[in-house]
Write a protein that holds these residues in place. Sequence first.
Motif, short mmCIF file in Angstrom:
data_model
loop_
_atom_site.label_atom_id
_atom_site.label_comp_id
_atom_site.label_asym_id
_atom_site.label_seq_id
_atom_site.Cartn_x
_atom_site.Cartn_y
_atom_site.Cartn_z
N LEU A 13 0.83 -1.21 0.00
CA LEU A 13 0.00 0.00 0.00
C LEU A 13 0.86 1.26 0.00
O LEU A 13 0.51 2.24 -0.66
CB LEU A 13 -0.95 0.01 1.19
CG LEU A 13 -2.04 -1.07 1.18
CD1 LEU A 13 -2.99 -0.88 2.35
CD2 LEU A 13 -2.80 -1.08 -0.13
N ALA A 14 1.96 1.25 0.73
CA ALA A 14 2.86 2.42 0.74
C ALA A 14 3.40 2.69 -0.66
O ALA A 14 3.67 3.84 -1.01
CB ALA A 14 3.99 2.21 1.73
N ALA A 15 3.54 1.64 -1.46
CA ALA A 15 4.06 1.81 -2.83
C ALA A 15 3.06 2.46 -3.77
O ALA A 15 3.41 2.84 -4.88
CB ALA A 15 4.50 0.45 -3.38
N PHE A 16 1.79 2.61 -3.35
CA PHE A 16 0.79 3.26 -4.20
C PHE A 16 1.06 4.75 -4.35
O PHE A 16 0.78 5.34 -5.40
CB PHE A 16 -0.61 3.13 -3.60
CG PHE A 16 -1.27 1.79 -3.74
CD1 PHE A 16 -0.56 0.63 -3.96
CD2 PHE A 16 -2.64 1.70 -3.62
CE1 PHE A 16 -1.19 -0.60 -4.06
CE2 PHE A 16 -3.30 0.48 -3.73
CZ PHE A 16 -2.56 -0.67 -3.94
N GLU A 17 1.55 5.39 -3.30
CA GLU A 17 1.63 6.85 -3.29
C GLU A 17 2.54 7.43 -4.37
O GLU A 17 2.12 8.36 -5.08
CB GLU A 17 2.04 7.34 -1.89
CG GLU A 17 1.74 8.80 -1.66
CD GLU A 17 2.79 9.74 -2.22
OE1 GLU A 17 2.43 10.88 -2.53
OE2 GLU A 17 3.96 9.34 -2.34
N PRO A 18 3.77 6.95 -4.58
CA PRO A 18 4.61 7.56 -5.62
C PRO A 18 4.00 7.55 -7.03
O PRO A 18 3.99 8.59 -7.69
CB PRO A 18 5.92 6.78 -5.54
CG PRO A 18 5.97 6.29 -4.12
CD PRO A 18 4.53 5.97 -3.78
N ARG A 57 -3.25 15.02 -3.39
CA ARG A 57 -2.63 14.26 -2.31
C ARG A 57 -3.58 13.17 -1.84
O ARG A 57 -4.80 13.31 -1.88
CB ARG A 57 -2.24 15.17 -1.14
CG ARG A 57 -3.39 15.82 -0.43
CD ARG A 57 -2.90 16.80 0.66
NE ARG A 57 -3.99 17.59 1.15
CZ ARG A 57 -4.78 17.27 2.17
NH1 ARG A 57 -4.54 16.16 2.83
NH2 ARG A 57 -5.77 18.05 2.54
N LEU A 58 -2.99 12.09 -1.41
CA LEU A 58 -3.73 10.94 -0.91
C LEU A 58 -4.20 11.25 0.50
O LEU A 58 -3.41 11.63 1.36
CB LEU A 58 -2.80 9.73 -0.90
CG LEU A 58 -3.35 8.39 -0.52
CD1 LEU A 58 -4.42 7.94 -1.50
CD2 LEU A 58 -2.23 7.36 -0.47
N ILE A 59 -5.52 11.12 0.75
CA ILE A 59 -6.04 11.39 2.08
C ILE A 59 -6.62 10.14 2.75
O ILE A 59 -6.80 10.13 3.97
CB ILE A 59 -7.08 12.53 2.09
CG1 ILE A 59 -8.24 12.24 1.13
CG2 ILE A 59 -6.42 13.85 1.76
CD1 ILE A 59 -9.40 13.23 1.22
N ARG A 60 -6.90 9.10 1.97
CA ARG A 60 -7.46 7.89 2.54
C ARG A 60 -7.14 6.73 1.60
O ARG A 60 -7.21 6.86 0.39
CB ARG A 60 -8.99 8.05 2.68
CG ARG A 60 -9.68 7.09 3.55
CD ARG A 60 -11.16 7.43 3.84
NE ARG A 60 -11.84 8.38 2.97
CZ ARG A 60 -11.96 9.70 3.19
NH1 ARG A 60 -11.43 10.25 4.25
NH2 ARG A 60 -12.61 10.46 2.34
N LEU A 61 -6.83 5.58 2.21
CA LEU A 61 -6.51 4.39 1.43
C LEU A 61 -6.99 3.17 2.21
O LEU A 61 -6.69 3.05 3.40
CB LEU A 61 -5.01 4.31 1.17
CG LEU A 61 -4.48 3.14 0.36
CD1 LEU A 61 -5.05 3.14 -1.06
CD2 LEU A 61 -2.95 3.17 0.31
N SER A 62 -7.73 2.31 1.55
CA SER A 62 -8.15 1.05 2.17
C SER A 62 -7.97 -0.05 1.13
O SER A 62 -7.99 0.21 -0.07
CB SER A 62 -9.60 1.12 2.65
OG SER A 62 -10.47 1.31 1.56
N ALA A 63 -7.81 -1.28 1.63
CA ALA A 63 -7.56 -2.36 0.68
C ALA A 63 -8.02 -3.69 1.25
O ALA A 63 -8.12 -3.88 2.46
CB ALA A 63 -6.07 -2.45 0.35
N LYS A 64 -8.27 -4.59 0.32
CA LYS A 64 -8.54 -5.99 0.64
C LYS A 64 -7.49 -6.81 -0.09
O LYS A 64 -7.33 -6.68 -1.32
CB LYS A 64 -9.94 -6.39 0.19
CG LYS A 64 -10.28 -7.82 0.53
CD LYS A 64 -11.73 -8.14 0.23
CE LYS A 64 -12.02 -9.55 0.69
NZ LYS A 64 -13.44 -9.86 0.55
#
Length: 166
Positions: free
Chosen positions: A72-77, A87-94
């Motif tokens: 998930l941290a790799a999504f931001e770049p 800017r990314l303010i929220r991220l959720s995942a399954k």
Amino acid sequence: MTPRDPLFPVTADLPLPATGEVLPPMRLGPFDGAALAFYAQASGDDNPLHLDPQAALAIGLPYPPVQGMLILAAFEPPLAAWRPDLRLIRLSAKFLRPVFAGDGLALSGKVVRRREEPEPEILLRLMVHVTASADLGDAPAGSSKGSAELAVLAEASLTWKKPHAS
């Protein structure tokens, strides 16, 4: 792909992406053992399962799985490269299946909601597919070498980095 890439111009005049806009293809990983160890040290997630190939084999996994939060941290770049004004303010995942050390990943997605009020925001539906593995030699049965399986379903909310003139 960098924020200076002409495909991703930096301008305060860009509108929010439209609902239905498809993100360009983005690559994540592959994550090697050194990346897993570095993340384990930084995050405190030092579970041997992620760091020791023998520990992974002992529970029936062909390789150490990548920590989910590292993925998930790799999504931001790549999202920042796509739209450096947001800017990314929220991220959720399954997480649907393990991603193993050495797996190549493809991040894809599209804008599924755009709103202007009360605050401008877009919602992205994101998918991560395992596209290929690094050279794993004779990969054991059950490994992801050569597959293109869906590994992660995610949603991300983005908004302006700074006040924006509408």
